[in-house]
Design a protein around this motif. Structure first.
Motif: not given
Length: 145
Positions: A28, A137, A140
């Motif tokens: 991420a 990412y 997240s």
């Protein structure tokens, strides 16, 4: 031997958060860096209007993409092909995302079995690792995290 066991346990515990949600194989932190390639067209704005990433409005908001039906962000005007694929109940997951961003038009043509299918997204993200990192990412910072 005792020190080796302690070290192994420590490394395992440190790595666990990276695999905890099971929705992303990428990194991420690296994905956040690579997202700069996406933000000229896409933003990430939470449902409560919190801006996670400023970006363009050419593409849809990518907040909450995990398990979202393709072509379904309310208020965004999608192309016909991605809407048609979404109507078959295809949802975003890592595999779909990675394949789509590599070549959006080819992805839609293959999935719809329609050589005339096209995508409004002309950008192609070279590199499966970058795509997996961006996916990690997005997951997240999404509501499922």
């Amino acid at each position: 031997m005792k020190y080796l066991s302690i070290a192994t346990l420590g490394l395992t515990l440190m790595a666990a958060p990276a695999f905890a949600d099971g929705h992303a194989s990428g990194d991420a932190a690296e994905g956040e860096k690579v997202f700069k390639k996406c933000k000229s067209c896409h933003m990430i704005v939470a449902d409560d209007e919190t801006v996670i990433q400023k970006g363009g409005k050419t593409g849809p908001n990518l907040y909450g993409i995990l398990d979202r039906q393709l072509g379904s962000v309310e208020g965004y005007k999608y192309g016909k092909s991605i809407v048609a694929l979404g109507e078959t109940d295809v949802k975003w997951n890592e595999a779909e995302f990675v394949e789509y961003v590599a070549d959006p038009r080819a992805y839609l043509r293959d999935r719809l079995d329609d050589k005339k299918a096209k995508s409004k997204m002309s950008f192609k993200l070279k590199g499966e690792e970058d795509a997996a990192n961006i996916w990690a990412y997005l997951v997240s910072v999404g509501p499922q995290s």
